[in-house]
Design a protein around this motif. Structure first.
Motif, short mmCIF file in Angstrom:
data_model
loop_
_atom_site.label_atom_id
_atom_site.label_comp_id
_atom_site.label_asym_id
_atom_site.label_seq_id
_atom_site.Cartn_x
_atom_site.Cartn_y
_atom_site.Cartn_z
N TRP A 54 0.85 -1.19 0.00
CA TRP A 54 0.00 0.00 0.00
C TRP A 54 0.88 1.23 0.00
O TRP A 54 1.92 1.26 0.65
CB TRP A 54 -0.91 0.02 1.23
CG TRP A 54 -1.93 -1.06 1.25
CD1 TRP A 54 -1.73 -2.38 1.57
CD2 TRP A 54 -3.30 -0.94 0.92
NE1 TRP A 54 -2.89 -3.08 1.47
CE2 TRP A 54 -3.89 -2.23 1.07
CE3 TRP A 54 -4.11 0.12 0.52
CZ2 TRP A 54 -5.24 -2.46 0.83
CZ3 TRP A 54 -5.46 -0.12 0.28
CH2 TRP A 54 -6.00 -1.39 0.44
N ARG A 55 0.44 2.26 -0.72
CA ARG A 55 1.16 3.53 -0.73
C ARG A 55 0.39 4.53 0.13
O ARG A 55 -0.80 4.74 -0.08
CB ARG A 55 1.31 4.07 -2.15
CG ARG A 55 2.21 3.20 -3.01
CD ARG A 55 2.65 3.93 -4.27
NE ARG A 55 3.49 3.08 -5.10
CZ ARG A 55 4.77 2.89 -4.90
NH1 ARG A 55 5.38 3.47 -3.89
NH2 ARG A 55 5.47 2.10 -5.70
N MET A 56 1.09 5.11 1.10
CA MET A 56 0.48 6.11 1.97
C MET A 56 0.64 7.46 1.28
O MET A 56 1.73 8.04 1.24
CB MET A 56 1.16 6.11 3.34
CG MET A 56 1.42 4.71 3.92
SD MET A 56 -0.06 3.69 4.08
CE MET A 56 -0.80 4.46 5.51
N THR A 57 -0.44 7.97 0.70
CA THR A 57 -0.36 9.16 -0.14
C THR A 57 -0.16 10.44 0.66
O THR A 57 0.36 11.42 0.16
CB THR A 57 -1.63 9.29 -0.99
OG1 THR A 57 -2.78 9.28 -0.12
CG2 THR A 57 -1.75 8.11 -1.95
N SER A 58 -0.60 10.45 1.92
CA SER A 58 -0.41 11.62 2.78
C SER A 58 -0.48 11.16 4.22
O SER A 58 -0.85 10.03 4.52
CB SER A 58 -1.48 12.69 2.51
OG SER A 58 -2.76 12.21 2.88
N SER A 59 -0.14 12.06 5.13
CA SER A 59 -0.11 11.69 6.54
C SER A 59 -1.50 11.41 7.11
O SER A 59 -1.64 10.67 8.08
CB SER A 59 0.55 12.81 7.36
OG SER A 59 -0.17 14.03 7.19
N ASP A 60 -2.55 11.99 6.51
CA ASP A 60 -3.89 11.80 7.04
C ASP A 60 -4.87 11.22 6.03
O ASP A 60 -6.04 11.02 6.34
CB ASP A 60 -4.45 13.12 7.58
CG ASP A 60 -4.46 14.22 6.52
OD1 ASP A 60 -3.93 13.97 5.41
OD2 ASP A 60 -4.98 15.30 6.80
N GLY A 61 -4.42 10.93 4.81
CA GLY A 61 -5.30 10.39 3.80
C GLY A 61 -5.27 8.87 3.78
O GLY A 61 -4.39 8.25 4.36
N PRO A 62 -6.25 8.24 3.12
CA PRO A 62 -6.29 6.78 3.05
C PRO A 62 -5.18 6.25 2.15
O PRO A 62 -4.80 6.90 1.17
CB PRO A 62 -7.67 6.50 2.46
CG PRO A 62 -7.99 7.71 1.65
CD PRO A 62 -7.38 8.86 2.41
N PRO A 63 -4.66 5.06 2.44
CA PRO A 63 -3.63 4.47 1.58
C PRO A 63 -4.23 3.97 0.27
O PRO A 63 -5.43 3.74 0.17
CB PRO A 63 -3.09 3.32 2.43
CG PRO A 63 -4.24 2.94 3.30
CD PRO A 63 -4.98 4.21 3.59
#
Length: 264
Positions: A54-63
């Motif tokens: 999974w790629r974590m697109t931002s610190s608070d967004g869904p992966p």
């Protein structure tokens, strides 16, 4: 901790043996991941296993799902329901969001740690997907190697009606993930790592000849093809591994060789 919840020496040995077997399959990301998932289901006691990146697109967004491998579903229909969940419903599921948002390099927990029975069995996640896919008990683990925005995830499941996972099974998966996670990108090919198994068979043969020290004319003689064809194959190999010389190709190959066999 109760004695029954402690990891047994035999279980630790089984996990260590499994990791060693995965290292032997290291350059092939599909092969080592499949073997890892199959081994986990046997050691921990589960039917279904799912593993991917999974790629974590931002610190608070869904992966965002990058790649995935699933095995053990009782039917193609149930597998298709799971795939629909992965594509359409997983990132919005409350239990998944609570799990993925937990801090730390390694996160491992059971379903009961992120949702009560009342919440779980009334949730759209269970009613619309898990129930129809024939699974209930869940145990999940995220390992976040460098770079920080990539997570290697594993979830294992038992069929509806079977026992929930407990503390000992969670510790087993956590131990396995801590061991396998640090090897990804070192002796185990990651999802973005170019693999020889992605090349056509004749190009793979050319690659092996090059790694054994053959020049292009020697490769042509060994394989019974023209030097011009070999030259085109070499171009394909260089593009595949993003290298521009035999030395760079060998350096790339040795990185995995050292990772698989240590410093011997």
């Amino acid at each position: 901790m109760a004695r029954s919840e402690r990891l047994r020496l035999s279980e630790i040995r089984d996990i260590s043996r499994l990791i060693g077997e995965c290292r032997e399959l290291g350059p092939n990301p599909i092969a080592w991941r499949r073997h890892y998932l199959e081994g986990l289901t046997k050691i921990i006691g589960a039917q279904v296993a799912v593993g991917g990146t999974w790629r974590m697109t931002s610190s608070d967004g869904p992966p965002e799902l990058h790649d995935n491998l699933e095995l053990g579903f009782a039917s193609e229909e149930q597998h298709a329901i799971w795939r629909t969940f992965m594509n359409d419903g997983m990132v919005s599921a409350n239990s998944f969001r609570q799990f993925a948002s937990r801090p730390g390099r390694l996160i491992t927990c059971t379903r009961k740690e992120v949702a009560t029975d009342r919440e779980w069995y009334r949730s759209p996640e269970y009613q619309n997907y898990m129930r129809l896919a024939g699974v209930d008990a869940s145990l999940a683990s995220f390992y976040r190697p460098q770079p920080w925005n990539i997570a290697s995830a594993v979830t294992i499941h038992r069929p509806i009606g079977e026992a929930q996972f407990g503390h000992r099974e969670r510790k087993l998966l956590e131990f396995a993930q801590s061991e396998i996670g640090r090897l990804i990108g070192v002796s185990l090919a990651g999802p973005d790592e170019p693999s020889e198994f992605q090349l056509p068979p004749r190009v793979q043969q050319t690659l092996h000849c090059l790694l054994e020290g053959d020049g292009e004319r020697q490769v042509a003689s060994r394989l019974g093809i023209s030097p011009e064809t070999v030259h085109q194959y070499v171009k394909v190999i260089y593009r595949h591994y993003s290298v521009s010389s035999r030395a760079e190709l060998l350096a790339h190959w040795l990185r995995f060789h050292r990772g698989m066999h240590g410093d011997q």
